[in-house]
Motif scaffolding. Structure first.
Motif, PDB file in Angstrom:
ATOM      1  N   ALA A  64       0.845  -1.196   0.000  1.00 59.45           N
ATOM      2  CA  ALA A  64       0.000   0.000   0.000  1.00 59.45           C
ATOM      3  C   ALA A  64       0.877   1.242   0.000  1.00 59.45           C
ATOM      4  N   PRO A  65       0.397   2.382  -0.504  1.00 59.62           N
ATOM      5  CA  PRO A  65       1.214   3.598  -0.550  1.00 59.62           C
ATOM      6  C   PRO A  65       1.466   4.150   0.852  1.00 59.62           C
ATOM      7  N   ASN A  66       2.561   4.938   1.002  1.00 60.49           N
ATOM      8  CA  ASN A  66       2.888   5.650   2.245  1.00 60.49           C
ATOM      9  C   ASN A  66       3.009   4.701   3.431  1.00 60.49           C
ATOM     10  N   ARG A  67       3.548   3.528   3.204  1.00 59.31           N
ATOM     11  CA  ARG A  67       3.649   2.560   4.289  1.00 59.31           C
ATOM     12  C   ARG A  67       5.128   2.315   4.593  1.00 59.31           C
ATOM     13  N   ASP A  68       5.550   2.603   5.790  1.00 57.47           N
ATOM     14  CA  ASP A  68       6.932   2.333   6.190  1.00 57.47           C
ATOM     15  C   ASP A  68       7.134   0.860   6.482  1.00 57.47           C
ATOM     16  N   SER A  69       6.141   0.228   7.032  1.00 58.39           N
ATOM     17  CA  SER A  69       6.209  -1.198   7.313  1.00 58.39           C
ATOM     18  C   SER A  69       4.806  -1.742   7.284  1.00 58.39           C
ATOM     19  N   GLY A  70       4.686  -3.053   7.201  1.00 59.14           N
ATOM     20  CA  GLY A  70       3.380  -3.669   7.201  1.00 59.14           C
ATOM     21  C   GLY A  70       3.338  -4.877   6.314  1.00 59.14           C
ATOM     22  N   LYS A  71       2.117  -5.382   6.095  1.00 54.93           N
ATOM     23  CA  LYS A  71       1.960  -6.603   5.308  1.00 54.93           C
ATOM     24  C   LYS A  71       2.043  -6.298   3.813  1.00 54.93           C
ATOM     25  N   ALA A  72       2.649  -7.242   3.083  1.00 56.85           N
ATOM     26  CA  ALA A  72       2.764  -7.146   1.625  1.00 56.85           C
ATOM     27  C   ALA A  72       2.282  -8.446   1.011  1.00 56.85           C
ATOM     28  N   ASP A  73       1.659  -8.317  -0.154  1.00 59.97           N
ATOM     29  CA  ASP A  73       1.153  -9.481  -0.886  1.00 59.97           C
ATOM     30  C   ASP A  73       2.232  -9.906  -1.882  1.00 59.97           C
ATOM     31  N   VAL A  74       2.796 -11.098  -1.682  1.00 60.53           N
ATOM     32  CA  VAL A  74       3.908 -11.592  -2.497  1.00 60.53           C
ATOM     33  C   VAL A  74       3.386 -12.638  -3.484  1.00 60.53           C
ATOM     34  N   THR A  75       3.719 -12.459  -4.781  1.00 59.36           N
ATOM     35  CA  THR A  75       3.368 -13.418  -5.815  1.00 59.36           C
ATOM     36  C   THR A  75       4.658 -14.006  -6.392  1.00 59.36           C
ATOM     37  N   LEU A  76       4.757 -15.330  -6.342  1.00 55.00           N
ATOM     38  CA  LEU A  76       5.943 -16.009  -6.864  1.00 55.00           C
ATOM     39  C   LEU A  76       5.868 -16.177  -8.380  1.00 55.00           C
ATOM     40  N   LYS A  77       6.995 -16.406  -8.996  1.00 53.18           N
ATOM     41  CA  LYS A  77       7.036 -16.577 -10.457  1.00 53.18           C
ATOM     42  C   LYS A  77       6.323 -17.853 -10.884  1.00 53.18           C
ATOM     43  N   ASP A  78       6.216 -18.840  -9.969  1.00 51.23           N
ATOM     44  CA  ASP A  78       5.500 -20.070 -10.312  1.00 51.23           C
ATOM     45  C   ASP A  78       4.012 -20.002  -9.997  1.00 51.23           C
ATOM     46  N   GLY A  79       3.513 -18.809  -9.608  1.00 49.34           N
ATOM     47  CA  GLY A  79       2.090 -18.627  -9.345  1.00 49.34           C
ATOM     48  C   GLY A  79       1.691 -18.717  -7.891  1.00 49.34           C
ATOM     49  N   GLY A  80       2.552 -19.125  -7.002  1.00 46.69           N
ATOM     50  CA  GLY A  80       2.233 -19.193  -5.588  1.00 46.69           C
ATOM     51  C   GLY A  80       2.122 -17.803  -4.947  1.00 46.69           C
ATOM     52  N   ARG A  81       1.326 -17.739  -3.844  1.00 49.62           N
ATOM     53  CA  ARG A  81       1.122 -16.449  -3.166  1.00 49.62           C
ATOM     54  C   ARG A  81       1.186 -16.647  -1.658  1.00 49.62           C
ATOM     55  N   TYR A  82       1.671 -15.646  -1.005  1.00 48.05           N
ATOM     56  CA  TYR A  82       1.614 -15.639   0.454  1.00 48.05           C
ATOM     57  C   TYR A  82       1.748 -14.200   0.951  1.00 48.05           C
ATOM     58  N   ILE A  83       1.514 -14.017   2.262  1.00 52.06           N
ATOM     59  CA  ILE A  83       1.575 -12.703   2.904  1.00 52.06           C
ATOM     60  C   ILE A  83       2.808 -12.673   3.796  1.00 52.06           C
ATOM     61  N   VAL A  84       3.515 -11.542   3.758  1.00 47.90           N
ATOM     62  CA  VAL A  84       4.678 -11.388   4.585  1.00 47.90           C
ATOM     63  C   VAL A  84       4.638 -10.037   5.278  1.00 47.90           C
ATOM     64  N   GLU A  85       5.147  -9.978   6.495  1.00 48.21           N
ATOM     65  CA  GLU A  85       5.229  -8.735   7.255  1.00 48.21           C
ATOM     66  C   GLU A  85       6.612  -8.140   7.012  1.00 48.21           C
ATOM     67  N   LEU A  86       6.669  -6.962   6.330  1.00 48.23           N
ATOM     68  CA  LEU A  86       7.928  -6.300   6.021  1.00 48.23           C
ATOM     69  C   LEU A  86       8.330  -5.397   7.168  1.00 48.23           C
ATOM     70  N   PRO A  87       9.599  -5.431   7.579  1.00 53.46           N
ATOM     71  CA  PRO A  87      10.034  -4.573   8.687  1.00 53.46           C
ATOM     72  C   PRO A  87      10.068  -3.110   8.307  1.00 53.46           C
ATOM     73  N   SER A  88      10.416  -2.789   7.080  1.00 50.43           N
ATOM     74  CA  SER A  88      10.461  -1.402   6.624  1.00 50.43           C
ATOM     75  C   SER A  88      10.309  -1.383   5.118  1.00 50.43           C
ATOM     76  N   MET A  89       9.871  -0.251   4.596  1.00 49.55           N
ATOM     77  CA  MET A  89       9.687  -0.141   3.151  1.00 49.55           C
ATOM     78  C   MET A  89       9.993   1.275   2.742  1.00 49.55           C
TER      79      MET A  89
END
Length: 593
Positions: A64-89
């Motif tokens: 999401a915009p203006n986010r220093d940290s938080g959850k991100a939606d990750v899409t893999l090149k093989d089509g897999g998806r998961y959620i990860v908590e980023l420490p900073s952005m």
């Protein structure tokens, strides 16, 4: 009536069932959604994400915009998806992800449903209940008092037996409408309770709602007033809409004369607004829209001031007078209020009831409360009879002003004692209203008092009783003339009341030689002059009789004055002694009254 009360109750029952089912469905659906999301969404650690990033498996990182940290939606090149908590952005982090072959996307519409959805569900449920509760007018204006159920029943109301009997019929209709509807009896539109202030009109309205199990809405006429044109009519319309939604409902309007008074000349804007407000009330009570299951109970102290259109049948079908309690009812009311305070076991309620003739239910409640306060002030742990009688005296005459008594010199005290003993002796000689106490302690606006308690409630007053009252009122002034050999202004109020009695004997009651004709401001000047002359003659006769009584009992006067100067207040025991002295020496009146 287009719908019966029983059908209204059935509709309300199924409406409640529908509301419950919808609420359970919404809450259940929300719970199922969160359970599904919890079971099917994969969340990985940042270390796992870093390993995939180094291995070049990351295809897209959406944040999401203006986010220093938080959850991100990750899409893999093989089509897999998961959620990860980023420490900073920041820019450096984005460049680092890009260098590893990952596309960084900014999603301007990204929201955190985990946080927002519970709030949305809660607001939806509250909004649903609010919508149902406000039907059919969700913008109904607030009123001062509003209750769903009344906890008062007729067993809690002492006295007013005739009024309770009339209202019990209406309560029976509200509880079992089918019995009346079978023979075609119509639901009563409204009831007017009228009578003196403090007689229990509001309490009876609450008891009607409580006894019938109906909902209860209370307001008063002054709450409909507004400085803005049209708001008053809108308040009335929405109030009745609210009552219909709560049917069966008792709608109580206190002091209805404030909104339902007689219409006047509509020359001013205020008069036009009052007329418009009254018209809206008339339409709501008996217009094209039926008040299914709503009964309007109004209370007023001035029935004659209400508009005739409001009092006609079809709007207020019944007019019930709520009078002041009689001797038996006063005793019942005193026992109810006495049960709320600690009283002596042998407290004589019948004696208190006998000495509180003319008191309303509110007055009696105040007497018991004042008696409890007096008992506490005196250091007692229970309320005694003398506390109650003193509270009664405070109600009648006001609080004692002993500081004022200390400023009165001995000569003025003796004059006060002579004046009050003059009232008392004449009253004891007349034998109508027994004297209970005499005092020279200032109370309220009075410097001295003679307390008398009628033996029973008087609905009709004989001429003899009126003449005795006249003698008693003149007793103070005549005693001053006979025993102090001068006059003061202390008898001004006595003379005013005595003049009213004499004039009423002639002009109103037809109890004089003047005849049965009523004399008022519309009578000729000659008739009014002759009536006043006859009233003066009655006053002169009364003065002669009063002088004869006091002269005959001069020994009692001397003894009573000395006793009063000594004690400042003499009670019923002293009165009985002086009464016995007078009984041995009856008085023959100088002029027949």
């Amino acid at each position: 009536m287009t719908s019966s009360i029983s059908s209204i109750k059935r509709r309300q029952f199924w409406r409640k069932i529908l509301i419950a089912l919808i609420s359970v469905g919404v809450i259940g659906g929300a719970a199922a959604y969160f359970t599904y999301k919890q079971n099917h969404r994969i969340t990985q650690t940042y270390s796992y994400f870093a390993a995939d990033l180094e291995a070049g498996k990351i295809g897209t990182v959406r944040i999401a915009p203006n986010r220093d940290s938080g959850k991100a939606d990750v899409t893999l090149k093989d089509g897999g998806r998961y959620i990860v908590e980023l420490p900073s952005m920041d820019v450096d982090a984005a460049n680092r992800f890009t260098a590893k072959g990952a596309n960084v996307e900014i999603d301007p519409h990204a929201i955190n449903l985990d946080t927002m959805l519970p709030m949305i569900v809660l607001l939806a449920v509250l909004g649903l209940f609010g919508l149902i509760a406000s039907r059919p007018e969700p913008l109904a204006l607030p009123f001062r008092k509003k209750q769903r159920q009344s906890q008062v029943c007729f067993a809690d109301v002492a006295g007013a037996e005739e009024a309770k009997k009339n209202l019990m019929e209406i309560a029976t209709y509200l509880k079992a409408p089918d019995v009346y509807e079978k023979i075609g009896a119509n639901f009563p539109r409204g009831v007017v309770l009228y009578g003196d202030p403090g007689t229990g009109k509001t309490l009876l309205a609450k008891a009607l709602a409580g006894e019938s199990g109906a909902n209860f809405i209370a307001t008063n006429g002054s709450e409909f007033s507004s400085m803005f044109v049209g708001v008053s009519t809108l308040k009335i319309k929405r109030l009745f809409a609210k009552a219909r939604a709560m049917a069966p409902c008792v709608l109580f309007i206190d002091e209805i004369d404030a909104v339902g008074g007689k219409r006047m000349n509509e020359g001013s804007a205020a008069a036009r607004e009052m007329s418009s407000t009254l018209n809206q009330l008339l339409v709501q009570m008996d217009g094209f829209e039926a008040n299914n299951g709503v009964i309007v109970v109004a209370a007023t102290n001035r029935l004659d001031s209400l508009d005739p259109a409001l009092l006609r049948s079809g709007r207020f079908d019944r007019r019930i007078q709520v009078g002041k309690p009689n001797l038996k009812e006063r005793e019942q009311i005193l026992k109810i209020h006495g049960s709320k305070v600690r009283v002596e076991d042998n407290l004589n309620y019948s004696e208190i009831a006998r000495q509180t003739i003319g008191f309303s239910g509110a007055d009696l409640a105040n007497v018991m409360n004042q008696a409890a306060m007096i008992a506490v002030h005196n250091g007692a742990d229970k309320v005694a009879l003398e506390n109650v009688l003193r509270a009664r005296n405070v109600m009648l005459m006001g609080e004692e002003r002993r500081s004022t008594l200390s400023l009165i010199d001995q000569d003025a005290r003796r004059r006060l004692a002579v004046h009050e003993c003059g009232h008392a002796i004449v009253a004891m000689a007349g034998g109508t209203d027994p004297v209970t106490a005499v005092s020279i302690v200032p109370r309220g606006q009075s410097l001295g008092q003679t307390f008398m308690a009628p033996t029973n409630d008087q609905l009709l007053v004989e001429r003899k009783h009126l003449v005795n009252r006249l003698h008693v009122l003149l007793g103070g002034r005549v005693a001053e003339e006979l025993f102090m050999h001068s006059m003061t202004t202390g008898a001004d109020d006595d003379l005013q009341r005595a003049s009213d009695i004499a004039l009423n004997l002639v002009c109103r009651h037809g109890m004089s030689e003047f005849g049965l004709l009523t004399i008022d401001e519309h009578s000729s000047p000659q008739m009014r002059y002759e009536a006043e002359m006859k009233a003066m003659h009655i006053m002169a006769q009364a003065k002669q009789n009063t002088s004869a009584i006091l002269t005959t009992h001069q020994n009692v006067m001397d003894a009573m004055v000395e006793r009063l100067l000594e004690k400042e207040e003499i009670d019923i025991d002293d009165i009985k002694v002086f009464q016995a002295m007078m009984d041995d020496n009856p008085v023959a009146l100088a002029v027949a009254a």
